[in-house]
Design a protein around this motif. Sequence first.
Motif, mmCIF file in Angstrom:
data_model
loop_
_atom_site.group_PDB
_atom_site.id
_atom_site.type_symbol
_atom_site.label_atom_id
_atom_site.label_comp_id
_atom_site.label_asym_id
_atom_site.label_seq_id
_atom_site.Cartn_x
_atom_site.Cartn_y
_atom_site.Cartn_z
ATOM 1 N N ILE B 26 0.867 -1.180 0.000
ATOM 2 C CA ILE B 26 0.000 0.000 0.000
ATOM 3 C C ILE B 26 0.906 1.233 0.000
ATOM 4 N N TYR B 27 0.602 2.178 -0.865
ATOM 5 C CA TYR B 27 1.419 3.390 -0.946
ATOM 6 C C TYR B 27 0.589 4.617 -0.586
ATOM 7 N N ILE B 28 1.192 5.497 0.162
ATOM 8 C CA ILE B 28 0.496 6.721 0.554
ATOM 9 C C ILE B 28 1.385 7.921 0.240
ATOM 10 N N LYS B 29 0.785 8.907 -0.398
ATOM 11 C CA LYS B 29 1.527 10.131 -0.710
ATOM 12 C C LYS B 29 0.596 11.313 -0.482
ATOM 13 N N ASP B 30 1.098 12.359 0.111
ATOM 14 C CA ASP B 30 0.301 13.558 0.402
ATOM 15 C C ASP B 30 -1.006 13.203 1.118
ATOM 16 N N GLY B 31 -0.936 12.245 2.005
ATOM 17 C CA GLY B 31 -2.103 11.917 2.819
ATOM 18 C C GLY B 31 -3.116 11.011 2.152
ATOM 19 N N LYS B 32 -2.878 10.633 0.893
ATOM 20 C CA LYS B 32 -3.852 9.814 0.179
ATOM 21 C C LYS B 32 -3.212 8.518 -0.322
ATOM 22 N N VAL B 33 -4.049 7.505 -0.491
ATOM 23 C CA VAL B 33 -3.562 6.251 -1.061
ATOM 24 C C VAL B 33 -3.314 6.482 -2.552
ATOM 25 N N VAL B 34 -2.146 6.045 -3.023
ATOM 26 C CA VAL B 34 -1.815 6.181 -4.448
ATOM 27 C C VAL B 34 -1.500 4.788 -5.003
ATOM 28 N N PRO B 35 -1.646 4.612 -6.341
ATOM 29 C CA PRO B 35 -1.435 3.273 -6.900
ATOM 30 C C PRO B 35 0.012 2.809 -6.768
ATOM 31 N N GLU B 36 0.956 3.724 -6.945
ATOM 32 C CA GLU B 36 2.365 3.338 -6.808
ATOM 33 C C GLU B 36 3.205 4.580 -6.567
ATOM 34 N N GLU B 273 -11.511 5.273 -5.449
ATOM 35 C CA GLU B 273 -11.868 4.310 -6.504
ATOM 36 C C GLU B 273 -12.073 2.913 -5.924
ATOM 37 N N THR B 274 -13.186 2.705 -5.251
ATOM 38 C CA THR B 274 -13.437 1.397 -4.649
ATOM 39 C C THR B 274 -14.086 0.460 -5.659
ATOM 40 N N LYS B 275 -13.897 -0.833 -5.411
ATOM 41 C CA LYS B 275 -14.450 -1.819 -6.317
ATOM 42 C C LYS B 275 -15.955 -1.976 -6.083
ATOM 43 N N ILE B 276 -16.326 -1.980 -4.783
ATOM 44 C CA ILE B 276 -17.733 -2.098 -4.431
ATOM 45 C C ILE B 276 -18.357 -0.706 -4.423
ATOM 46 N N ASP B 277 -19.581 -0.604 -4.873
ATOM 47 C CA ASP B 277 -20.275 0.681 -4.877
ATOM 48 C C ASP B 277 -20.341 1.238 -3.446
ATOM 49 N N PRO B 278 -19.698 2.363 -3.194
ATOM 50 C CA PRO B 278 -19.654 2.871 -1.810
ATOM 51 C C PRO B 278 -20.807 3.808 -1.486
ATOM 52 N N THR B 279 -21.737 3.986 -2.399
ATOM 53 C CA THR B 279 -22.790 4.967 -2.131
ATOM 54 C C THR B 279 -23.860 4.388 -1.214
ATOM 55 N N LYS B 280 -24.667 5.281 -0.706
ATOM 56 C CA LYS B 280 -25.692 4.925 0.278
ATOM 57 C C LYS B 280 -26.758 4.036 -0.357
ATOM 58 N N GLY B 467 -21.686 7.573 4.962
ATOM 59 C CA GLY B 467 -21.366 8.403 3.804
ATOM 60 C C GLY B 467 -19.927 8.876 3.751
ATOM 61 N N MET B 468 -19.048 8.238 4.545
ATOM 62 C CA MET B 468 -17.644 8.632 4.532
ATOM 63 C C MET B 468 -16.796 7.747 3.617
ATOM 64 N N ALA B 469 -17.456 6.781 2.929
ATOM 65 C CA ALA B 469 -16.674 5.836 2.129
ATOM 66 C C ALA B 469 -16.002 6.507 0.935
ATOM 67 N N HIS B 470 -16.354 7.773 0.688
ATOM 68 C CA HIS B 470 -15.627 8.439 -0.394
ATOM 69 C C HIS B 470 -14.174 8.669 -0.014
ATOM 70 N N ARG B 471 -13.866 8.630 1.289
ATOM 71 C CA ARG B 471 -12.471 8.805 1.680
ATOM 72 C C ARG B 471 -12.027 7.911 2.844
ATOM 73 N N LYS B 472 -12.974 7.293 3.542
ATOM 74 C CA LYS B 472 -12.625 6.458 4.697
ATOM 75 C C LYS B 472 -13.053 5.011 4.458
ATOM 76 N N GLY B 473 -12.547 4.110 5.280
ATOM 77 C CA GLY B 473 -13.036 2.731 5.285
ATOM 78 C C GLY B 473 -12.493 1.857 4.180
ATOM 79 N N SER B 474 -11.596 2.371 3.349
ATOM 80 C CA SER B 474 -10.996 1.521 2.321
ATOM 81 C C SER B 474 -9.563 1.978 2.057
ATOM 82 N N LEU B 475 -8.844 1.144 1.300
ATOM 83 C CA LEU B 475 -7.489 1.505 0.887
ATOM 84 C C LEU B 475 -7.457 1.717 -0.619
ATOM 85 N N ALA B 476 -8.610 2.142 -1.151
ATOM 86 C CA ALA B 476 -8.693 2.394 -2.586
ATOM 87 C C ALA B 476 -7.865 3.619 -2.942
ATOM 88 N N VAL B 477 -7.456 3.692 -4.188
ATOM 89 C CA VAL B 477 -6.717 4.864 -4.653
ATOM 90 C C VAL B 477 -7.590 6.105 -4.470
#
Lengths: 269, 585
Positions: B26-36, B273-280, B467-477
């Motif tokens: 898992i890579y993190i840059k500038d506070g966010k998960v990045v692909p590489e 960018e989560t694989k599962i639909d993160p919306t309500k 409704g925080m899955a846009h930025r929390k609860g996953s390690l998506a890019v």
Amino acid sequence: MTEVVLTPNTEIDIKIEADVIKPDEFAGKSKEEIEQLIVWQGPDQLPLKNFFDVKGQGGSSAEETFIMIKGDVARVKMIGAEMTAGKITIQGSTSLKVGAEMKGGEIVVEGDADSWAGTEMKGGLLHIKGNTIDHLGCAYRGSWNGMSGGRIVVDGNAQSQIGGGLTGGEIIVNGNAENFCGIRQSGGLIVIRGNAIRAIGAEMSGGTIVVEGHITNFTPGMQYEDEQYDLCFEDIECGGVFKKFTGDFAISKKPKGVLYAGKEANLEL
Amino acid sequence: MAATIAIKNGHVFDPLNEIDGDVMDIYIKDGKVVPELSDAEMKDAKVVDATGKTVMPGGVDSHTHIAGAKVNSGRLMRPEDSYKWNRPKTSITHGGTGETVPSVYLEGYEYAQMGYTTAFEAAVPPLEARHTHEEMHSIPMLDMGGYLVLGNNWFMMRYLKEGDIDKAAAYVAWMMRTHKTYGIKCVNPAGVENWGWGKNVESLDETNIHFEITPREIIEGLTEVNEMLGIPMPVHLHANNLGHPGCYETTKESLTIPSKVKPNQDMGVEWAETKIDPTKDKSIYLTHLQFNAFGGTSWRDFESGVKDITDYVNSQDHVVIDSGSVPFGEATCMTGDGPSIHDVAVLTGGKWSNCDVELECGSGVCPFTYLKSNPVHSVQWAMGLESLLLIDDPWKTIMTTDNPNGGPFTKYPNVMTWLMSEAYRNETFSEVHKWANDRSTLGGVSRELSLYDIATITRATPAKTNGMAHRKGSLAVGADGDVTIYDIDPTKLDVTANYNDLITKFRYADYTIKGGEIAVHNGEIMSIPERRTYYSDIKVDANEEKKMLEDVKDWFRYYTLGFENYPTPEKYLVNPTPINVNMEK
């Protein structure tokens, strides 16, 4: 039994918290190790030797360790807190919380003890030959689970909140008491050989209180039962005629608390 | 500034991306998960070796009481909660005290030590919003937000009774903005208002005093308004009759009310960018199911009513719950449900505090000790676990203790381990009152949750739910660089023999990384990372808002403060992060 002698070697400014002074800590330790035990003084942690000269070494176990404090330690708090076995003798007065939460063993204070002596004690014997102040064998502020076992004997006087929240064990005060003795008591025994002031047994739901002397303001929620003679609680005896009350009806419909008041001293009741 | 971090070779559990223990980086840059990371970036990156360890997104608590007036009442009432639970300061942390109602700093540290990076205060009375934000301002380590209590609000009750949904919506939008809060909390609808007259409501169709509105109408109205505006989370419901034997029936009926309401989440945010639909996809979020699921008719025939509700939740798709589990020991009951806390206080005969919050709501606080020897408490322990084990789909369940009502959040590790280990449950069964087995179905449950399930109910589901899955609860890019590393090797996991070890590992994370900063290592606080406060900034029709405000100003004569002093300005918030809602307006 192996004896460790502690002699105060300095005037103490801010009171120190020395719950390390107990047989459990001293057992198996050499003189040098005991000297290095840490006490708190305000925000600082300092070795015991800054305050005491240490002579002797700890026994093989807490049971085998006897601590003698030669001198006045009125600025040393928490001596013997949570001790489980062995013996401590203090040849003078001591500060707050002597024998707090002790589980076993024996502490003898030859002088006076400050407040919170034997608070939330669970076992063992605490004998104060002088006077003590408030919260003897009492629960901590906000809690109603006080002393649950063991015995406290005070040869002199104690003041307010003796045995607050008492659930077990015995407290015997040979002198006088003041206010709120046995407040929220649910078990155990409190004996006051002298007089008491007010709210004795307030909100008690169980256990027993004996006041041999005069009670200035009697607790209103107590109900008179009958007269009893020469009370005996195992090895604790209270001679004479007593008026027996149950209570406190202010807190419960069927309270099991019992309050005995010496008849001669409380004729108006 | 947040560092660049590479977390290498960990077993990653990331349910929103359907990653189940795969070994990956898992890579993190500038506070966010990045692909590489590029080779140049790798040179400066801090590399964390997670070989043989469990990697999850940072924990998200979607229901906890850690900030605000009633938490502080709990602190003031309970010196005995603090004197044996204290932590000295270190070179970077403050000291702190308190087991069930810790001081603010300690709350943040202890959450972070368990791997949590986000927590939402579950009940903010509007009048106490300022106080709540002041406390949240001082809670370190956590991104936070709060739910606004609206189930007994005079304006809401008036508008819903009049059937004026537009004004109700305008009021909700204005209140969220005014008090910088995030979602709608509904506590004992219609009942708390009655508590002002020493009464409660007994059923969903009983009207309350003066407003003559029923709990059913309030739940209907709030859920309708909520989805009309597209608020990030569903209405958060604390059902009527809570804590009374037999209340499970009311709860079950309450859950049917919004079954036809269509979830709508209308927020202008960047989505990870989560694989599962993160919306309500839920229209109601029931809180502390355990307290809402008491069976029987009295304390003598008390039993678990959880199965009735979980059967319903299994059969429906519009409900998500949190558990309100009971891990035994000290607790401080605190809720906006004044009458229910009064009944608790009568039972315990101990300390009790009660508050009426003017035109808005109420609250009560009462210390409580859950004993293994007590029959009812033992059933409650079983019920809290039933709530999470009898619902088949972990996307419908969230693990909480309704901190500190069922127990302090520091006992989450115990709850997680009970869920994962039948052996641990059996050991507890042997210590507690036999009612736990006789009056619940837990004894017959052999389900053991996996680490993937645990990551779901402590990360993915709470984030998706509120409704925080846009930025929390996953390690998506694109997600926040919040990561927990537990020193648990999933390939050597033995929940039958080693459950005690598991409790310790969950309690003290090997690493907690927040926004790319190493916040905790080996259970020790290493740094105090940046944090944010989220709130919903809801747009509504300006005319509707103007008309609504005339009503508000008119009734402000009943308040003890002036209208101008009512709002909570942004300066009370740490890094205020508004979420734009109802974008079409």
